[in-house]
Design a protein around this motif. Structure first.
Motif, PDB file in Angstrom:
ATOM      1  N   MET A  88       7.903 -22.677  -9.541  1.00 58.70           N
ATOM      2  CA  MET A  88       6.668 -22.196 -10.135  1.00 58.70           C
ATOM      3  C   MET A  88       6.110 -21.079  -9.281  1.00 58.70           C
ATOM      4  N   GLU A  89       6.105 -19.855  -9.821  1.00 60.25           N
ATOM      5  CA  GLU A  89       5.558 -18.712  -9.091  1.00 60.25           C
ATOM      6  C   GLU A  89       4.078 -18.540  -9.395  1.00 60.25           C
ATOM      7  N   SER A  90       3.390 -17.944  -8.458  1.00 61.22           N
ATOM      8  CA  SER A  90       1.995 -17.575  -8.669  1.00 61.22           C
ATOM      9  C   SER A  90       1.682 -16.386  -7.771  1.00 61.22           C
ATOM     10  N   GLY A  91       0.574 -15.721  -8.079  1.00 62.63           N
ATOM     11  CA  GLY A  91       0.113 -14.630  -7.241  1.00 62.63           C
ATOM     12  C   GLY A  91       0.279 -13.252  -7.823  1.00 62.63           C
ATOM     13  N   GLY A  92       0.896 -13.149  -8.968  1.00 64.71           N
ATOM     14  CA  GLY A  92       1.052 -11.835  -9.576  1.00 64.71           C
ATOM     15  C   GLY A  92      -0.276 -11.292 -10.076  1.00 64.71           C
ATOM     16  N   GLY A  93      -0.278 -10.019 -10.444  1.00 66.17           N
ATOM     17  CA  GLY A  93      -1.491  -9.403 -10.965  1.00 66.17           C
ATOM     18  C   GLY A  93      -1.460  -7.901 -10.801  1.00 66.17           C
ATOM     19  N   LEU A  94      -2.620  -7.313 -10.948  1.00 73.84           N
ATOM     20  CA  LEU A  94      -2.768  -5.863 -10.849  1.00 73.84           C
ATOM     21  C   LEU A  94      -3.306  -5.505  -9.473  1.00 73.84           C
ATOM     22  N   VAL A  95      -2.681  -4.514  -8.847  1.00 73.70           N
ATOM     23  CA  VAL A  95      -3.104  -4.085  -7.514  1.00 73.70           C
ATOM     24  C   VAL A  95      -2.989  -2.571  -7.446  1.00 73.70           C
ATOM     25  N   GLN A  96      -3.849  -1.954  -6.683  1.00 73.75           N
ATOM     26  CA  GLN A  96      -3.794  -0.501  -6.518  1.00 73.75           C
ATOM     27  C   GLN A  96      -2.707  -0.120  -5.524  1.00 73.75           C
ATOM     28  N   ALA A  97      -2.181   1.065  -5.699  1.00 73.26           N
ATOM     29  CA  ALA A  97      -1.186   1.572  -4.752  1.00 73.26           C
ATOM     30  C   ALA A  97      -1.761   1.544  -3.334  1.00 73.26           C
ATOM     31  N   GLY A  98      -0.922   1.113  -2.402  1.00 73.70           N
ATOM     32  CA  GLY A  98      -1.350   0.977  -1.022  1.00 73.70           C
ATOM     33  C   GLY A  98      -1.895  -0.398  -0.693  1.00 73.70           C
ATOM     34  N   GLY A  99      -2.129  -1.188  -1.714  1.00 75.60           N
ATOM     35  CA  GLY A  99      -2.681  -2.519  -1.516  1.00 75.60           C
ATOM     36  C   GLY A  99      -1.615  -3.556  -1.215  1.00 75.60           C
ATOM     37  N   SER A 100      -2.055  -4.797  -1.161  1.00 77.68           N
ATOM     38  CA  SER A 100      -1.177  -5.913  -0.807  1.00 77.68           C
ATOM     39  C   SER A 100      -1.280  -7.012  -1.856  1.00 77.68           C
ATOM     40  N   ARG A 101      -0.245  -7.811  -1.885  1.00 81.84           N
ATOM     41  CA  ARG A 101      -0.217  -8.959  -2.785  1.00 81.84           C
ATOM     42  C   ARG A 101       0.685 -10.009  -2.167  1.00 81.84           C
ATOM     43  N   ARG A 102       0.304 -11.278  -2.361  1.00 82.56           N
ATOM     44  CA  ARG A 102       1.122 -12.366  -1.843  1.00 82.56           C
ATOM     45  C   ARG A 102       1.562 -13.256  -2.995  1.00 82.56           C
ATOM     46  N   LEU A 103       2.853 -13.401  -3.141  1.00 85.14           N
ATOM     47  CA  LEU A 103       3.405 -14.279  -4.159  1.00 85.14           C
ATOM     48  C   LEU A 103       3.804 -15.602  -3.534  1.00 85.14           C
ATOM     49  N   SER A 104       3.668 -16.657  -4.317  1.00 81.17           N
ATOM     50  CA  SER A 104       4.075 -17.985  -3.870  1.00 81.17           C
ATOM     51  C   SER A 104       5.062 -18.571  -4.865  1.00 81.17           C
ATOM     52  N   CYS A 105       5.948 -19.392  -4.350  1.00 82.47           N
ATOM     53  CA  CYS A 105       6.926 -20.079  -5.197  1.00 82.47           C
ATOM     54  C   CYS A 105       7.046 -21.512  -4.708  1.00 82.47           C
ATOM     55  N   ALA A 106       6.584 -22.431  -5.531  1.00 81.10           N
ATOM     56  CA  ALA A 106       6.654 -23.844  -5.193  1.00 81.10           C
ATOM     57  C   ALA A 106       7.838 -24.474  -5.917  1.00 81.10           C
ATOM     58  N   ALA A 107       8.694 -25.123  -5.150  1.00 81.85           N
ATOM     59  CA  ALA A 107       9.881 -25.764  -5.719  1.00 81.85           C
ATOM     60  C   ALA A 107       9.696 -27.274  -5.760  1.00 81.85           C
ATOM     61  N   SER A 108       9.997 -27.843  -6.892  1.00 87.75           N
ATOM     62  CA  SER A 108       9.930 -29.303  -7.005  1.00 87.75           C
ATOM     63  C   SER A 108      11.293 -29.878  -6.679  1.00 87.75           C
ATOM     64  N   SER A 148       1.588  -2.273   1.397  1.00 88.37           N
ATOM     65  CA  SER A 148       1.828  -0.854   1.083  1.00 88.37           C
ATOM     66  C   SER A 148       2.524  -0.698  -0.265  1.00 88.37           C
ATOM     67  N   LEU A 149       1.985  -1.369  -1.253  1.00 95.33           N
ATOM     68  CA  LEU A 149       2.627  -1.380  -2.564  1.00 95.33           C
ATOM     69  C   LEU A 149       2.610   0.000  -3.209  1.00 95.33           C
ATOM     70  N   LYS A 150       3.672   0.261  -3.959  1.00 92.78           N
ATOM     71  CA  LYS A 150       3.851   1.532  -4.645  1.00 92.78           C
ATOM     72  C   LYS A 150       3.980   1.279  -6.145  1.00 92.78           C
ATOM     73  N   PRO A 151       3.672   2.263  -6.954  1.00 96.47           N
ATOM     74  CA  PRO A 151       3.849   2.068  -8.404  1.00 96.47           C
ATOM     75  C   PRO A 151       5.271   1.633  -8.772  1.00 96.47           C
ATOM     76  N   GLU A 152       6.250   2.077  -8.017  1.00 94.98           N
ATOM     77  CA  GLU A 152       7.637   1.691  -8.319  1.00 94.98           C
ATOM     78  C   GLU A 152       7.946   0.237  -7.978  1.00 94.98           C
TER      79      GLU A 152
END
Length: 120
Positions: free
Chosen positions: A5-25, A84-88
């Motif tokens: 089960m992944e979580s943490g996705g969304g919209l972020v501006q270029a140069g920003g950060s995001r943390r994704l999580s993956c919980a395994a049962s 340091s996220l990029k549009p790509e």
């Protein structure tokens, strides 16, 4: 049967950060490497980061220096810290359990994916 089960996705501006999580049962997950794939529209799914049960990490060139994968074995959870996220980097990110190696992975289980969109 293992579920991811992944979580943490969304919209972020270029140069920003995001943390994704993956919980395994399921305890079986601890025996596999955990990885993060991504797939952008019209492109092949690519493995961007992986971590073995012993904690060895590997990254695709596109992720080196910006992404960090980690794993909490007690929680059967993997994380992908993206800086340091990029549009790509815009893609659906999938968590996976795999055997084999980072360069020749054999995916055993897939998560459902989480969208990350990086705006310019």
């Amino acid at each position: 049967q293992v579920q991811l089960m992944e979580s943490g996705g969304g919209l972020v501006q270029a140069g920003g950060s995001r943390r994704l999580s993956c919980a395994a049962s399921g305890s079986i997950a601890s025996g596999y490497a955990m990885g993060w794939y991504r797939q952008a529209p019209g492109k092949q799914r690519e493995l961007v980061a992986g971590i073995t049960p012993s904690g060895t990490t590997n990254y695709a060139n596109s992720a080196k220096g910006r992404f960090t994968i980690s794993r909490d074995s007690a929680k059967n959870t993997a994380y992908l810290q993206m800086n340091s996220l990029k549009p790509e980097d815009t893609a659906v990110y999938y968590c996976a359990l795999y055997s084999g190696t980072f360069y020749v992975p054999k995916v055993e289980y897939w998560g459902q994916g989480t969208q990350v969109t990086v705006s310019s």
